[in-house]
Design a protein around this motif. Structure first.
Motif, PDB file in Angstrom:
ATOM      1  N   ALA A 252       6.865  -9.658 -13.499  1.00  0.00           N
ATOM      2  CA  ALA A 252       7.875  -9.650 -14.551  1.00  0.00           C
ATOM      3  C   ALA A 252       8.823 -10.822 -14.374  1.00  0.00           C
ATOM      4  CB  ALA A 252       8.660  -8.342 -14.506  1.00  0.00           C
ATOM      5  N   ARG A 253       9.604 -11.095 -15.434  1.00  0.00           N
ATOM      6  CA  ARG A 253      10.684 -12.080 -15.344  1.00  0.00           C
ATOM      7  C   ARG A 253      11.775 -11.528 -14.436  1.00  0.00           C
ATOM      8  NH1 ARG A 253      11.006 -11.649 -21.125  1.00  0.00           N
ATOM      9  NH2 ARG A 253      13.048 -10.735 -20.738  1.00  0.00           N
ATOM     10  N   PRO A 254      12.561 -12.393 -13.838  1.00  0.00           N
ATOM     11  CA  PRO A 254      13.670 -11.922 -12.996  1.00  0.00           C
ATOM     12  C   PRO A 254      14.685 -11.045 -13.732  1.00  0.00           C
ATOM     13  CG  PRO A 254      13.214 -14.223 -12.532  1.00  0.00           C
ATOM     14  CD  PRO A 254      12.376 -13.856 -13.742  1.00  0.00           C
ATOM     15  N   ASP A 255      14.873 -11.266 -15.036  1.00  0.00           N
ATOM     16  CA  ASP A 255      15.867 -10.486 -15.775  1.00  0.00           C
ATOM     17  C   ASP A 255      15.317  -9.174 -16.343  1.00  0.00           C
ATOM     18  OD1 ASP A 255      14.254 -11.577 -17.752  1.00  0.00           O
ATOM     19  OD2 ASP A 255      15.923 -12.072 -19.086  1.00  0.00           O
ATOM     20  N   GLN A 256      14.100  -8.810 -15.998  1.00  0.00           N
ATOM     21  CA  GLN A 256      13.489  -7.580 -16.503  1.00  0.00           C
ATOM     22  C   GLN A 256      13.558  -6.450 -15.468  1.00  0.00           C
ATOM     23  OE1 GLN A 256       9.589  -9.329 -17.769  1.00  0.00           O
ATOM     24  NE2 GLN A 256      10.087  -8.330 -19.703  1.00  0.00           N
ATOM     25  N   HIS A 257      14.623  -6.416 -14.714  1.00  0.00           N
ATOM     26  CA  HIS A 257      14.717  -5.485 -13.596  1.00  0.00           C
ATOM     27  C   HIS A 257      14.465  -4.027 -14.004  1.00  0.00           C
ATOM     28  CE1 HIS A 257      15.737  -4.268  -9.562  1.00  0.00           C
ATOM     29  NE2 HIS A 257      16.593  -3.394 -10.046  1.00  0.00           N
ATOM     30  N   ALA A 258      15.138  -3.540 -15.024  1.00  0.00           N
ATOM     31  CA  ALA A 258      14.991  -2.133 -15.428  1.00  0.00           C
ATOM     32  C   ALA A 258      13.569  -1.842 -15.892  1.00  0.00           C
ATOM     33  CB  ALA A 258      15.994  -1.790 -16.528  1.00  0.00           C
ATOM     34  N   HIS A 259      13.012  -2.705 -16.725  1.00  0.00           N
ATOM     35  CA  HIS A 259      11.641  -2.525 -17.219  1.00  0.00           C
ATOM     36  C   HIS A 259      10.639  -2.589 -16.063  1.00  0.00           C
ATOM     37  CE1 HIS A 259       8.456  -2.353 -20.094  1.00  0.00           C
ATOM     38  NE2 HIS A 259       8.177  -3.634 -20.126  1.00  0.00           N
ATOM     39  N   TYR A 260      10.879  -3.497 -15.145  1.00  0.00           N
ATOM     40  CA  TYR A 260      10.050  -3.683 -13.949  1.00  0.00           C
ATOM     41  C   TYR A 260      10.042  -2.400 -13.105  1.00  0.00           C
ATOM     42  CZ  TYR A 260       9.139  -6.080  -9.376  1.00  0.00           C
ATOM     43  OH  TYR A 260       8.689  -6.493  -8.152  1.00  0.00           O
TER      44      TYR A 260
ATOM     45  N   GLY B  68       0.856  -1.185   0.000  1.00  0.00           N
ATOM     46  CA  GLY B  68       0.000   0.000   0.000  1.00  0.00           C
ATOM     47  C   GLY B  68       0.893   1.237   0.000  1.00  0.00           C
ATOM     48  N   ILE B  69       0.925   1.957  -1.135  1.00  0.00           N
ATOM     49  CA  ILE B  69       1.864   3.072  -1.280  1.00  0.00           C
ATOM     50  C   ILE B  69       1.276   4.404  -0.850  1.00  0.00           C
ATOM     51  CG2 ILE B  69       3.162   1.926  -3.107  1.00  0.00           C
ATOM     52  CD1 ILE B  69       1.739   3.830  -5.110  1.00  0.00           C
ATOM     53  N   GLY B  70      -0.020   4.450  -0.592  1.00  0.00           N
ATOM     54  CA  GLY B  70      -0.676   5.696  -0.226  1.00  0.00           C
ATOM     55  C   GLY B  70      -1.639   6.148  -1.295  1.00  0.00           C
ATOM     56  N   PHE B  71      -2.379   7.207  -0.990  1.00  0.00           N
ATOM     57  CA  PHE B  71      -3.343   7.778  -1.939  1.00  0.00           C
ATOM     58  C   PHE B  71      -4.390   6.761  -2.391  1.00  0.00           C
ATOM     59  CE2 PHE B  71       0.776   9.925  -2.607  1.00  0.00           C
ATOM     60  CZ  PHE B  71       0.440  11.195  -2.189  1.00  0.00           C
ATOM     61  N   ASN B  72      -4.733   5.810  -1.517  1.00  0.00           N
ATOM     62  CA  ASN B  72      -5.721   4.765  -1.805  1.00  0.00           C
ATOM     63  C   ASN B  72      -5.228   3.728  -2.816  1.00  0.00           C
ATOM     64  OD1 ASN B  72      -7.707   7.565  -1.740  1.00  0.00           O
ATOM     65  ND2 ASN B  72      -7.970   6.015  -0.159  1.00  0.00           N
ATOM     66  N   VAL B  73      -3.917   3.658  -3.034  1.00  0.00           N
ATOM     67  CA  VAL B  73      -3.347   2.789  -4.069  1.00  0.00           C
ATOM     68  C   VAL B  73      -2.385   1.770  -3.445  1.00  0.00           C
ATOM     69  CG1 VAL B  73      -1.932   2.733  -6.175  1.00  0.00           C
ATOM     70  CG2 VAL B  73      -3.549   4.619  -5.799  1.00  0.00           C
ATOM     71  N   ALA B  74      -2.445   0.544  -3.960  1.00  0.00           N
ATOM     72  CA  ALA B  74      -1.476  -0.495  -3.626  1.00  0.00           C
ATOM     73  C   ALA B  74      -0.880  -1.022  -4.924  1.00  0.00           C
ATOM     74  CB  ALA B  74      -2.136  -1.627  -2.848  1.00  0.00           C
ATOM     75  N   VAL B  75       0.387  -1.418  -4.854  1.00  0.00           N
ATOM     76  CA  VAL B  75       1.075  -1.930  -6.044  1.00  0.00           C
ATOM     77  C   VAL B  75       1.790  -3.237  -5.692  1.00  0.00           C
ATOM     78  CG1 VAL B  75       2.614  -1.374  -7.965  1.00  0.00           C
ATOM     79  CG2 VAL B  75       1.396   0.466  -6.795  1.00  0.00           C
ATOM     80  N   PRO B  76       1.028  -4.336  -5.548  1.00  0.00           N
ATOM     81  CA  PRO B  76       1.684  -5.628  -5.330  1.00  0.00           C
ATOM     82  C   PRO B  76       2.481  -6.006  -6.579  1.00  0.00           C
ATOM     83  CG  PRO B  76      -0.665  -5.915  -5.698  1.00  0.00           C
ATOM     84  CD  PRO B  76      -0.421  -4.446  -5.614  1.00  0.00           C
ATOM     85  N   HIS B  77       3.654  -6.572  -6.352  1.00  0.00           N
ATOM     86  CA  HIS B  77       4.529  -6.849  -7.492  1.00  0.00           C
ATOM     87  C   HIS B  77       5.448  -8.023  -7.188  1.00  0.00           C
ATOM     88  CE1 HIS B  77       6.408  -3.865  -4.843  1.00  0.00           C
ATOM     89  NE2 HIS B  77       7.545  -4.486  -5.115  1.00  0.00           N
ATOM     90  N   ALA B  78       5.913  -8.632  -8.289  1.00  0.00           N
ATOM     91  CA  ALA B  78       6.817  -9.784  -8.151  1.00  0.00           C
ATOM     92  C   ALA B  78       7.623  -9.949  -9.434  1.00  0.00           C
ATOM     93  CB  ALA B  78       6.017 -11.054  -7.895  1.00  0.00           C
ATOM     94  N   ARG B  79       8.849 -10.443  -9.252  1.00  0.00           N
ATOM     95  CA  ARG B  79       9.649 -10.901 -10.385  1.00  0.00           C
ATOM     96  C   ARG B  79       9.804 -12.393 -10.187  1.00  0.00           C
ATOM     97  NH1 ARG B  79      15.030  -8.098 -10.897  1.00  0.00           N
ATOM     98  NH2 ARG B  79      14.920  -8.082  -8.649  1.00  0.00           N
ATOM     99  N   ILE B  80       9.397 -13.152 -11.199  1.00  0.00           N
ATOM    100  CA  ILE B  80       9.331 -14.600 -11.041  1.00  0.00           C
ATOM    101  C   ILE B  80       9.494 -15.286 -12.395  1.00  0.00           C
ATOM    102  CG2 ILE B  80       6.801 -14.509 -11.100  1.00  0.00           C
ATOM    103  CD1 ILE B  80       6.856 -16.865  -9.059  1.00  0.00           C
ATOM    104  N   ALA B  81      10.098 -16.451 -12.391  1.00  0.00           N
ATOM    105  CA  ALA B  81      10.437 -17.164 -13.626  1.00  0.00           C
ATOM    106  C   ALA B  81       9.219 -17.642 -14.424  1.00  0.00           C
ATOM    107  CB  ALA B  81      11.340 -18.350 -13.309  1.00  0.00           C
ATOM    108  N   CYS B  82       8.069 -17.784 -13.799  1.00  0.00           N
ATOM    109  CA  CYS B  82       6.889 -18.270 -14.530  1.00  0.00           C
ATOM    110  C   CYS B  82       6.252 -17.184 -15.402  1.00  0.00           C
ATOM    111  CB  CYS B  82       5.858 -18.851 -13.562  1.00  0.00           C
ATOM    112  SG  CYS B  82       5.044 -17.622 -12.524  1.00  0.00           S
ATOM    113  N   VAL B  83       6.848 -16.008 -15.425  1.00  0.00           N
ATOM    114  CA  VAL B  83       6.347 -14.909 -16.255  1.00  0.00           C
ATOM    115  C   VAL B  83       7.303 -14.744 -17.440  1.00  0.00           C
ATOM    116  CG1 VAL B  83       5.871 -12.429 -16.320  1.00  0.00           C
ATOM    117  CG2 VAL B  83       5.260 -13.762 -14.291  1.00  0.00           C
TER     118      VAL B  83
END
Length: 144
Positions: A101-109, A53-68
């Motif tokens: 995102a994929r684990p190797d997509q760090h910058a794009h993520y 939960g980042i504030g302003f009524n917004v949450a941004v759950p996120h993950a980098r994982i190989a199944c993506v």
């Protein structure tokens, strides 16, 4: 360009668990996600470390994982407060933007997380999303 109409969801949930599961199910149906159970496990693991939960009524759950295979985004808009979603500003969560995102997509993520945050920062955008009559209207607000 990441957002697709079918990935904007009017959430039926008023709990964090249910809201996250709705968005995991949405992303799990995407061709870019090969294992929705693994995605769920990683999203919930990330949440156990610290609420997204980042504030302003917004949450941004996120993950980098190989199944993506490529970065995906889904946005859920709740009709009422998600009562148990902790936020940095202690305000209730109503908009949930899930990124995987994929684990190797760090910058794009990181760029995507930043873009989501910047898009959701203006109060008129958040208000328009919360007032949207359906997912199609919310998608148009986000893409125009």
């Amino acid at each position: 360009s990441l957002l697709r109409p079918e990935r904007v969801v009017m959430l039926e949930s008023d709990t964090k668990l249910d809201a996250l599961n709705e968005l995991i199910n949405c992303l799990g149906a995407c061709p870019e996600v090969s294992d929705s159970d693994a995605l769920a496990k990683e999203i919930f693991h990330r949440e156990s470390l610290m609420s997204t939960g980042i504030g302003f009524n917004v949450a941004v759950p996120h993950a980098r994982i190989a199944c993506v295979s490529d970065l995906v985004l889904a946005i859920g808009i709740a009709g009422s407060d998600i009562v148990d979603y902790v936020s940095l500003d202690e305000q209730p969560i109503r908009i949930v933007c899930m990124v995987a995102a994929r684990p190797d997509q760090h910058a794009h993520y990181l760029k995507t997380l930043s873009a989501v945050s910047e898009t959701m920062k203006p109060e008129p955008v958040r208000r328009a999303l919360l007032d949207a009559k359906d997912a199609r209207a919310a998608y148009l607000i986000l893409t125009q």
